[in-house]
Design a protein around this motif. Structure first.
Motif, PDB file in Angstrom:
ATOM      1  N   TYR A  55       0.822  -1.203   0.000  1.00  0.00           N
ATOM      2  CA  TYR A  55       0.000   0.000   0.000  1.00  0.00           C
ATOM      3  C   TYR A  55       0.866   1.268   0.000  1.00  0.00           C
ATOM      4  O   TYR A  55       2.032   1.242   0.393  1.00  0.00           O
ATOM      5  N   PRO A  56       0.295   2.390  -0.442  1.00  0.00           N
ATOM      6  CA  PRO A  56       1.053   3.655  -0.463  1.00  0.00           C
ATOM      7  C   PRO A  56       1.506   4.049   0.939  1.00  0.00           C
ATOM      8  O   PRO A  56       0.736   3.953   1.893  1.00  0.00           O
ATOM      9  N   GLY A  57       2.758   4.449   1.042  1.00  0.00           N
ATOM     10  CA  GLY A  57       3.287   4.906   2.321  1.00  0.00           C
ATOM     11  C   GLY A  57       3.856   3.825   3.203  1.00  0.00           C
ATOM     12  O   GLY A  57       4.345   4.124   4.303  1.00  0.00           O
ATOM     13  N   LEU A  58       3.809   2.565   2.760  1.00  0.00           N
ATOM     14  CA  LEU A  58       4.289   1.455   3.586  1.00  0.00           C
ATOM     15  C   LEU A  58       5.731   1.703   4.028  1.00  0.00           C
ATOM     16  O   LEU A  58       6.635   1.829   3.217  1.00  0.00           O
ATOM     17  N   ALA A  64      15.945   1.693   9.802  1.00  0.00           N
ATOM     18  CA  ALA A  64      16.348   0.737   8.773  1.00  0.00           C
ATOM     19  C   ALA A  64      17.587  -0.061   9.167  1.00  0.00           C
ATOM     20  O   ALA A  64      17.643  -1.286   8.961  1.00  0.00           O
ATOM     21  N   HIS A  65      18.582   0.598   9.722  1.00  0.00           N
ATOM     22  CA  HIS A  65      19.823  -0.115  10.047  1.00  0.00           C
ATOM     23  C   HIS A  65      19.643  -1.073  11.213  1.00  0.00           C
ATOM     24  O   HIS A  65      20.484  -1.959  11.419  1.00  0.00           O
ATOM     25  N   ALA A  66      18.559  -0.926  11.964  1.00  0.00           N
ATOM     26  CA  ALA A  66      18.254  -1.875  13.030  1.00  0.00           C
ATOM     27  C   ALA A  66      17.353  -2.997  12.533  1.00  0.00           C
ATOM     28  O   ALA A  66      17.203  -4.014  13.209  1.00  0.00           O
ATOM     29  N   LYS A  83      11.257   2.088   3.331  1.00  0.00           N
ATOM     30  CA  LYS A  83       9.950   1.812   2.744  1.00  0.00           C
ATOM     31  C   LYS A  83       9.847   0.333   2.392  1.00  0.00           C
ATOM     32  O   LYS A  83      10.852  -0.363   2.214  1.00  0.00           O
ATOM     33  N   GLY A  84       8.598  -0.132   2.275  1.00  0.00           N
ATOM     34  CA  GLY A  84       8.344  -1.545   2.029  1.00  0.00           C
ATOM     35  C   GLY A  84       9.112  -2.135   0.865  1.00  0.00           C
ATOM     36  O   GLY A  84       9.769  -3.188   1.009  1.00  0.00           O
ATOM     37  N   TYR A  90      15.911  -5.871   0.096  1.00  0.00           N
ATOM     38  CA  TYR A  90      16.947  -6.364   1.010  1.00  0.00           C
ATOM     39  C   TYR A  90      16.817  -7.871   1.208  1.00  0.00           C
ATOM     40  O   TYR A  90      17.808  -8.619   1.113  1.00  0.00           O
ATOM     41  N   PHE A  91      15.595  -8.351   1.477  1.00  0.00           N
ATOM     42  CA  PHE A  91      15.412  -9.786   1.693  1.00  0.00           C
ATOM     43  C   PHE A  91      15.666 -10.594   0.424  1.00  0.00           C
ATOM     44  O   PHE A  91      16.191 -11.714   0.486  1.00  0.00           O
TER      45      PHE A  91
END
Length: 493
Positions: A55-58, A64-66, A83-84, A90-91
């Motif tokens: 969704y928008p804004g996810l 992020a670094h944590a 953001k999503g 990354y995954f």
């Protein structure tokens, strides 16, 4: 065709259910040990919640670094909060870097898991008829993946576009449209801040307002990212920042000591954020909760109060009577004409690995074991279900900190149980019913005294109204995960 196989001599055969954050973690750890394993993923891609939610804004509300594996820091985050799509990337990167993708069976929904007591093995059945025999099952299926629709009369009659936030479609009409948004948890807040300037009108239906914790937001420059690549210790300085870790401990201490100084500090931050950010007194009172901060999942946002004051936004605090083809009718007769209806109404948080049927010792089922509430011994293992490991399972820590850290600690705990199997010291392990009952008795008594039990409604509460979470401090969880108490386990030789 069946790929029914048994464990090879000298090693474990494991089935991991789910290729989200926790499943990828378990796969990496098992691969590093040279184990034979397969990851069964019901969808066509990895990612779990970051795949499902588009969704928008996810945005993840953990810095992020944590929100990375401890062994795989990431220099490329564009901003302090990711953001999503960036997290999904990354995954995907980690899955390929560690060679996990060949071990994943996609479009392989698990339908049943059956324990064979004589063989000390699980048979895992997949939609379509395949079956896999394994020594160990790792349930990494996540919590928030079964969308929950609101119980509102006439919902199916809406003639415009209706979409749940977890089933977002890229062609959802937003620009220049009259949009209704039901739900104002983290998802609803993020959607509002992302679309409020695109719509003709946005009606935000708010059953109860939320406390908003103000947080910083900033981007990383190309030079900063280059520095992160060159010197990973700069990433560690952010990930293990004293201020960030202090905030985590303040939050968990506040949860458990609701009249202590930590919770008073949290509430004051939230109150001042509301008082100083919302100019219109009438809107300010609409947005003022009548319950204590953090009773519901605390929302972290750097821009919600600014964005909710946009002229296109109307915060509707009345009760919905029904949905009609052209819009939403309120109890007081007000009617909101809408083109698009967004349901940010959350998930069924009590499903976990279900609807897959899980049958353990003596034919007992997980549905029966969880008839009152989903529960697991220290959130990892379940009595009567041997060699069954849960990551981010029921009664684990929840809140505004990294579930990756929680899963890594749980895996370190579980590895010590798996070592008993690897060393052929036992064929099966499961917590005793007595140890689990004692844990639950203590947990429930403590959970009722946490901030989650202080008088609001939230998805943290189980069907009996008890907070379904870890009720002690973060440090207490760290200590509990250092080693299993083997006296609390039934170990079958």
């Amino acid at each position: 065709m069946s790929d029914k196989t048994s464990a090879p001599a000298g090693g474990l055969k494991a089935v991991i259910v789910g290729a989200g954050m926790a499943g990828i973690l378990a796969a990496i750890k098992l691969k590093q040990r040279g184990e034979d394993f397969v990851v069964l993923e019901k969808a066509a891609r990895i990612g779990g919640t970051w795949r499902e939610n588009r969704y928008p804004g996810l945005t993840c509300d953990v810095p992020a670094h944590a929100y990375t594996y401890s062994f795989e820091p990431y220099a490329e985050w564009p901003a302090y909060y990711a953001k999503g799509p960036e997290i999904q990337a990354y995954f995907e990167m980690v899955t390929d870097k560690y060679g996990i993708r060949p071990h994943i069976r996609f479009n392989a929904e698990v339908t049943a898991l059956d324990w064979d007591e004589a063989a000390s093995q699980w048979t895992v059945r997949v939609a379509g008829g395949d079956a896999i025999v394994a020594d160990v099952v790792v349930a990494a299926s996540g919590v928030l993946h079964h969308p929950k629709l609101p119980d509102i009369a006439g919902l199916d009659s809406f003639a415009g576009t209706k979409v749940h936030s977890a089933q977002w479609r890229e062609d959802t009409p937003i620009d220049g449209k009259r949009v209704g948004l039901i739900g104002n948890g983290s998802t609803g807040v993020q959607i509002l801040t992302a679309i409020n300037k695109r719509v003709d009108k946005l009606v935000h239906f708010q059953r109860s307002p939320q406390w908003i914790m103000p947080v910083p937001y900033f981007t990383y420059s190309d030079e900063e990212r280059a520095a992160f690549r060159a010197d990973p210790s700069l990433i560690d300085a952010i990930r293990y920042n004293d201020e960030y870790l202090g905030a985590i401990k303040r939050f968990t201490d506040g949860i458990t000591d609701i009249d202590g100084p930590q919770m008073a500090e949290i509430e004051e931050y939230c109150r001042l954020n509301l008082e100083n950010s919302v100019r219109d007194p009438a809107l300010r009172e609409k947005l003022r909760p009548n319950y204590r901060a953090a009773c519901k999942r605390l929302i972290y946002s750097w821009c919600y109060y600014e964005e909710v004051q946009h002229p296109a936004v109307f915060v509707e605090t009345g009760r919905i009577e029904r949905i009609e083809p052209a819009g939403v009718r309120m109890v007081d007769g007000t009617f909101h004409e809408l083109d698009t209806l967004i349901l940010a109404t959350g998930f069924h948080a009590d499903r976990f690995i279900r609807p897959a049927g899980v049958t353990g010792t003596g034919g007992q089922t997980l549905d029966a074991a969880w008839a009152v509430r989903p529960t697991a011994y220290y959130a990892v293992t379940v009595p009567g279900f041997p060699n069954f490991i849960m990551l981010n399972g029921p009664t684990g820590p929840v809140g505004n900190f990294s579930l990756i850290d929680i899963a890594e600690m749980q895996w370190a705990y579980a590895e010590q149980l798996l070592d008993l199997l690897r060393q052929r010291k036992v064929r099966a392990f499961a917590p005793t019913a007595e140890a689990h009952a004692h844990y639950e008795e203590r947990r429930i008594a403590a959970a009722k005294k946490t901030i989650f039990g202080s008088g609001c409604t939230s998805w943290y509460l189980d069907a009996t109204g008890v907070p379904a979470s870890w009720p002690w401090s973060y440090d207490a969880f760290v200590d509990a995960m250092k080693a299993p108490v083997l006296e609390d386990y039934a170990l079958s030789a």
